[in-house]
Design an enzyme around this catalytic site. Structure first.
Site, PDB file in Angstrom:
ATOM      1  N   LYS A 133       0.573   0.658  14.859  1.00  0.00           N
ATOM      2  CA  LYS A 133       1.902   0.601  15.281  1.00  0.00           C
ATOM      3  C   LYS A 133       2.178  -0.537  16.197  1.00  0.00           C
ATOM      4  O   LYS A 133       3.271  -0.882  16.687  1.00  0.00           O
ATOM      5  CB  LYS A 133       2.276   1.943  16.260  1.00  0.00           C
ATOM      6  CG  LYS A 133       2.368   3.218  15.254  1.00  0.00           C
ATOM      7  CD  LYS A 133       3.601   3.007  14.249  1.00  0.00           C
ATOM      8  CE  LYS A 133       3.428   3.865  13.095  1.00  0.00           C
ATOM      9  NZ  LYS A 133       3.771   3.117  12.086  1.00  0.00           N
TER      10      LYS A 133
ATOM     11  N   TYR B 257       3.707   7.079   9.631  1.00  0.00           N
ATOM     12  CA  TYR B 257       2.845   5.761   9.255  1.00  0.00           C
ATOM     13  C   TYR B 257       3.725   4.415   8.909  1.00  0.00           C
ATOM     14  O   TYR B 257       3.342   3.443   9.084  1.00  0.00           O
ATOM     15  CB  TYR B 257       1.751   6.280   8.534  1.00  0.00           C
ATOM     16  CG  TYR B 257       0.471   5.206   8.114  1.00  0.00           C
ATOM     17  CD1 TYR B 257       0.782   4.041   7.462  1.00  0.00           C
ATOM     18  CD2 TYR B 257      -0.350   5.343   9.015  1.00  0.00           C
ATOM     19  CE1 TYR B 257      -0.249   3.051   7.276  1.00  0.00           C
ATOM     20  CE2 TYR B 257      -1.499   4.420   8.910  1.00  0.00           C
ATOM     21  CZ  TYR B 257      -1.464   3.322   8.206  1.00  0.00           C
ATOM     22  OH  TYR B 257      -2.707   2.436   8.137  1.00  0.00           O
TER      23      TYR B 257
ATOM     24  N   PRO C 296      -4.597   1.388  18.335  1.00  0.00           N
ATOM     25  CA  PRO C 296      -4.306   0.639  16.954  1.00  0.00           C
ATOM     26  C   PRO C 296      -4.559   1.616  15.881  1.00  0.00           C
ATOM     27  O   PRO C 296      -4.270   1.372  14.752  1.00  0.00           O
ATOM     28  CB  PRO C 296      -5.173  -0.319  16.772  1.00  0.00           C
ATOM     29  CG  PRO C 296      -6.370  -0.323  17.832  1.00  0.00           C
ATOM     30  CD  PRO C 296      -5.700   0.539  18.699  1.00  0.00           C
TER      31      PRO C 296
ATOM     32  N   HIS D 260       0.741  -1.305  -0.121  1.00  0.00           N
ATOM     33  CA  HIS D 260      -0.136   0.092  -0.049  1.00  0.00           C
ATOM     34  C   HIS D 260       0.789   1.025  -0.112  1.00  0.00           C
ATOM     35  O   HIS D 260       1.714   1.363   0.975  1.00  0.00           O
ATOM     36  CB  HIS D 260      -0.888   0.025   1.078  1.00  0.00           C
ATOM     37  CG  HIS D 260      -2.113  -0.778   1.029  1.00  0.00           C
ATOM     38  ND1 HIS D 260      -3.235  -0.597   1.494  1.00  0.00           N
ATOM     39  CD2 HIS D 260      -2.350  -1.989   0.366  1.00  0.00           C
ATOM     40  CE1 HIS D 260      -4.204  -1.623   1.275  1.00  0.00           C
ATOM     41  NE2 HIS D 260      -3.655  -2.370   0.476  1.00  0.00           N
TER      42      HIS D 260
ATOM     43  N   TYR E 113      -9.635   5.852   6.600  1.00  0.00           N
ATOM     44  CA  TYR E 113      -9.911   6.402   8.063  1.00  0.00           C
ATOM     45  C   TYR E 113     -10.769   7.552   7.847  1.00  0.00           C
ATOM     46  O   TYR E 113     -10.614   8.408   7.312  1.00  0.00           O
ATOM     47  CB  TYR E 113      -8.646   6.974   8.705  1.00  0.00           C
ATOM     48  CG  TYR E 113      -7.421   5.742   8.896  1.00  0.00           C
ATOM     49  CD1 TYR E 113      -6.734   5.298   7.953  1.00  0.00           C
ATOM     50  CD2 TYR E 113      -7.031   5.141  10.288  1.00  0.00           C
ATOM     51  CE1 TYR E 113      -5.442   4.276   8.181  1.00  0.00           C
ATOM     52  CE2 TYR E 113      -6.132   4.566  10.409  1.00  0.00           C
ATOM     53  CZ  TYR E 113      -5.227   4.004   9.488  1.00  0.00           C
ATOM     54  OH  TYR E 113      -4.415   3.035   9.777  1.00  0.00           O
TER      55      TYR E 113
HETATM   56  P1  FAS Z   1       0.778 -10.826  22.363  1.00  0.00           P
HETATM   57  O1  FAS Z   1      -0.388 -10.209  23.364  1.00  0.00           O
HETATM   58  O2  FAS Z   1       0.440 -10.832  20.886  1.00  0.00           O
HETATM   59  O3  FAS Z   1       1.284 -12.226  22.702  1.00  0.00           O
HETATM   60  C1  FAS Z   1       1.658 -12.102  24.244  1.00  0.00           C
HETATM   61  C2  FAS Z   1       1.500 -13.939  24.268  1.00  0.00           C
HETATM   62  O4  FAS Z   1       1.750 -14.259  25.450  1.00  0.00           O
HETATM   63  C3  FAS Z   1       0.113 -14.397  24.180  1.00  0.00           C
HETATM   64  O5  FAS Z   1       0.081 -15.586  23.217  1.00  0.00           O
HETATM   65  C4  FAS Z   1      -0.434 -14.849  25.583  1.00  0.00           C
HETATM   66  O6  FAS Z   1      -1.374 -16.006  25.628  1.00  0.00           O
HETATM   67  C5  FAS Z   1       0.764 -14.958  26.164  1.00  0.00           C
HETATM   68  N1  FAS Z   1       0.849 -15.053  27.651  1.00  0.00           N
HETATM   69  C6  FAS Z   1       0.225 -13.970  28.285  1.00  0.00           C
HETATM   70  N2  FAS Z   1       0.512 -14.294  29.736  1.00  0.00           N
HETATM   71  C7  FAS Z   1       1.081 -15.314  29.737  1.00  0.00           C
HETATM   72  C8  FAS Z   1       1.753 -16.271  30.803  1.00  0.00           C
HETATM   73  N3  FAS Z   1       1.688 -15.468  32.246  1.00  0.00           N
HETATM   74  N4  FAS Z   1       2.338 -17.139  30.499  1.00  0.00           N
HETATM   75  C9  FAS Z   1       2.753 -17.680  29.280  1.00  0.00           C
HETATM   76  N5  FAS Z   1       2.127 -16.833  28.404  1.00  0.00           N
HETATM   77  C10 FAS Z   1       1.492 -15.879  28.511  1.00  0.00           C
HETATM   78  N6  FAS Z   1      -1.839  -3.772  16.633  1.00  0.00           N
HETATM   79  C11 FAS Z   1      -2.021  -3.152  15.458  1.00  0.00           C
HETATM   80  O7  FAS Z   1      -0.989  -2.626  14.914  1.00  0.00           O
HETATM   81  N7  FAS Z   1      -2.928  -3.039  14.858  1.00  0.00           N
HETATM   82  C12 FAS Z   1      -4.266  -3.512  15.328  1.00  0.00           C
HETATM   83  O8  FAS Z   1      -5.392  -3.340  14.614  1.00  0.00           O
HETATM   84  C13 FAS Z   1      -4.448  -4.219  16.473  1.00  0.00           C
HETATM   85  N8  FAS Z   1      -5.473  -4.754  17.047  1.00  0.00           N
HETATM   86  C14 FAS Z   1      -5.411  -5.253  18.254  1.00  0.00           C
HETATM   87  C15 FAS Z   1      -6.640  -5.937  19.007  1.00  0.00           C
HETATM   88  C16 FAS Z   1      -6.447  -6.448  20.071  1.00  0.00           C
HETATM   89  C17 FAS Z   1      -7.844  -7.001  20.739  1.00  0.00           C
HETATM   90  C18 FAS Z   1      -5.375  -6.460  20.961  1.00  0.00           C
HETATM   91  C19 FAS Z   1      -5.215  -7.114  22.279  1.00  0.00           C
HETATM   92  C20 FAS Z   1      -4.463  -5.885  20.287  1.00  0.00           C
HETATM   93  C21 FAS Z   1      -4.053  -5.307  19.118  1.00  0.00           C
HETATM   94  N9  FAS Z   1      -2.957  -4.918  18.398  1.00  0.00           N
HETATM   95  C22 FAS Z   1      -2.998  -4.166  17.160  1.00  0.00           C
HETATM   96  C23 FAS Z   1      -1.858  -4.795  19.088  1.00  0.00           C
HETATM   97  C24 FAS Z   1      -1.170  -6.332  19.075  1.00  0.00           C
HETATM   98  O9  FAS Z   1      -1.111  -6.559  17.546  1.00  0.00           O
HETATM   99  C25 FAS Z   1       0.071  -6.237  19.572  1.00  0.00           C
HETATM  100  O10 FAS Z   1       0.840  -5.087  19.389  1.00  0.00           O
HETATM  101  C26 FAS Z   1       0.905  -7.678  19.150  1.00  0.00           C
HETATM  102  O11 FAS Z   1       0.056  -8.718  19.438  1.00  0.00           O
HETATM  103  C27 FAS Z   1       2.187  -7.642  20.324  1.00  0.00           C
HETATM  104  O12 FAS Z   1       2.644  -8.672  20.016  1.00  0.00           O
HETATM  105  P2  FAS Z   1       3.391  -9.568  21.517  1.00  0.00           P
HETATM  106  O13 FAS Z   1       4.287  -8.577  22.246  1.00  0.00           O
HETATM  107  O14 FAS Z   1       3.776 -10.928  21.075  1.00  0.00           O
HETATM  108  O15 FAS Z   1       2.018  -9.681  22.304  1.00  0.00           O
HETATM  109  C1  PHB Z   2      -6.272  -3.775  10.542  1.00  0.00           C
HETATM  110  O1  PHB Z   2      -6.298  -3.997   9.211  1.00  0.00           O
HETATM  111  O2  PHB Z   2      -6.643  -4.411  11.529  1.00  0.00           O
HETATM  112  C2  PHB Z   2      -5.820  -2.305  10.980  1.00  0.00           C
HETATM  113  C3  PHB Z   2      -5.151  -1.453   9.895  1.00  0.00           C
HETATM  114  C4  PHB Z   2      -4.741  -0.219  10.321  1.00  0.00           C
HETATM  115  C5  PHB Z   2      -5.027   0.299  11.745  1.00  0.00           C
HETATM  116  C6  PHB Z   2      -5.544  -0.606  12.643  1.00  0.00           C
HETATM  117  C7  PHB Z   2      -5.963  -1.616  12.312  1.00  0.00           C
HETATM  118  O3  PHB Z   2      -4.600   1.456  12.085  1.00  0.00           O
END
Ligand code: FAS
Ligand code: PHB
Length: 391
Positions: free
Chosen positions: A297, A385, A293, A72, A201
């Protein structure tokens, strides 16, 4: 049991670190609380910065994202019934982003780790950290009713915002910064044709909306909602009708609706924990920081943390160097705070705040009007971005 680096969490941070260290001949064990299927079923981020894609290639898992990822070069901003394209490539001097779901990144990393015979322990219960400020930190956990202990040289806390790692650092040694936003995002995934080739957006009087995608046949949509809204009050028909009412006319007329294959409400917060190191424990990814989000980032910050942490651990392993370990927290936080600022700015500019006064709303409109009318302002959005340099 003994290993060189004990990693807590098999999300993108933990798996990417395990993969990079393995390629450098460093032994790891990854402990994950959930099941493999649960982790691989999570729907989260969708946009990868160029630095993240480069790191996936360095980790040997870049083949599918290169084949299936969507390049993109711009995004669309809509407000006051008008649409404006922000040229990311032109504004950033040639960088682009790749649309490729975090779910796929996690799958690629999981499969690579399993192919390499990595030690991934799923459904590890009651993971606990011990002696994290000693030379030989330990991790204990229970699996299938049996207690286990792992002696490590280092522990990487990659266990997300609700994990155990950050909570293992004495509160007196940690400073946290937080802003909780007064709304959430209701997200829907559907096997429908995306409404546009690029992300849209929207700042609308009913609230923020975002049109994204996972492929040209799978769409990802979000609308701003109350964070305490019961999901059952959002049947598909209501979601599609509300989303359509927030889109500019051209996009609304193209919107293809269909059954949701995933629907969830995520809270929005900004959060940073400092420092990201305590003794032999290093925090990475969501364990150390959260961004709303809106700036896409979260996953990308996790990747840059792992860039710094893997380099530091490899330097120690290969040369006994400790400088990169000592500068890890500073190096990460320097980039994290700039992404926190950008994510806060995008969120402040595009959402409706319940406590906004008419003056606040005029300021928000002026911010948007200035942005779309200024080459310099659009370039500043573009370079943030697509992702600031890792170092
Ligand atoms: P994660 O949270 O992905 O992974 C952590 C892992 O540790 C999980 O698998 C968990 O089960 C495990 N864990 C937790 N506690 C533990 C314990 N006590 N013992 C062992 N394991 C344990 N980012 C974007 O850029 N765009 C988005 O649209 C976006 N949407 C999101 C929506 C939601 C609902 C959430 C919660 C986050 C979102 N994020 C988004 C942010 C997300 O993408 C994170 O930045 C990304 O998952 C970070 O990755 P990790 O640091 O690996 O953490
Ligand atoms: C997504 O595709 O999940 C997405 C893309 C851009 C954003 C947040 C989420 O800023």
């Amino acid at each position: 049991m003994r290993t060189q680096v004990g990693i807590i969490g098999a999300g993108p941070s933990g798996l990417l670190l395990s993969q990079l260290l393995d390629l450098a001949g460093i032994e790891t064990v990854v402990l994950e609380r959930q099941s493999r299927d649960y982790v691989l079923g999570r729907i989260r981020a969708g946009v990868l910065e160029q630095g993240t894609v480069t790191l996936l290639h360095r980790a040997g898992v870049g083949e599918r994202v290169a084949r299936e990822g969507l390049i993109h070069t711009g995004i669309e901003l809509c407000f006051a019934g008008q649409s404006y394209r922000i040229d990311l490539e032109g504004g950033s001097g040639g960088s682009v982003v790749t649309v490729y779901g975090q779910t796929e990144v996690t799958r690629d990393l999981t499969e690579a780790r399993e192919a390499a015979g990595a030690q991934l322990v799923y459904e590890a219960e009651d993971v606990a950290l011990h002696d994290i400020d000693e030379e030989r930190p330990r991790i204990t956990y229970r699996k299938d009713g049996r207690e286990h202990e792992i002696a490590c040289d280092f522990i990487a806390g990659c266990d997300g915002f609700h994990g155990v790692s950050r909570r293992s650092i004495p509160p007196s040694q940690l400073k946290t910064y937080e802003r909780v936003y007064p709304f959430g995002w209701l997200g829907v995934l559907s096997d429908t044709t995306p409404v546009s080739d690029e992300l849209i957006y929207v700042n609308h009087e009913k609230g923020f909306a975002l049109c994204s995608m996972r492929s040209m046949t799978r769409s990802r949509y979000y609308i701003q909602c109350r964070v305490d809204e019961p999901l059952e009050e959002w049947p598909d028909d209501r979601f599609w009708e509300d989303l359509k009412s927030r889109l500019p006319e051209a996009a609304a007329s193209r919107l293809e609706t269909g059954p949701s294959i995933e629907k969830s409400i995520a809270p929005l917060r900004s959060f940073v924990a400092e420092p990201m190191r305590h003794g032999r424990l290093f925090l990475a990814g969501d364990a150390a920081h959260i961004v709303p989000p809106t700036g896409a980032k979260g996953l990308n910050l996790a990747a840059s943390d792992i860039h710094f942490l893997s380099n530091a651990l490899i330097d120690f392993h290969d040369k006994g160097g400790t400088d990169l370990l000592d500068s890890y927290s500073r190096d990460c936080l320097n980039r994290i705070w700039k992404a926190e600022r950008f994510s806060w700015w995008m969120t402040s500019m595009l959402h409706r705040f319940p406590d906004h006064t008419p003056f606040d709303q005029r300021i928000q409109l002026a911010e948007l009007s200035y942005l779309v009318g200024s080459d310099a302002a659009r370039a500043a959005l573009a370079e943030n971005y697509v992702g600031l340099p890792f170092s």
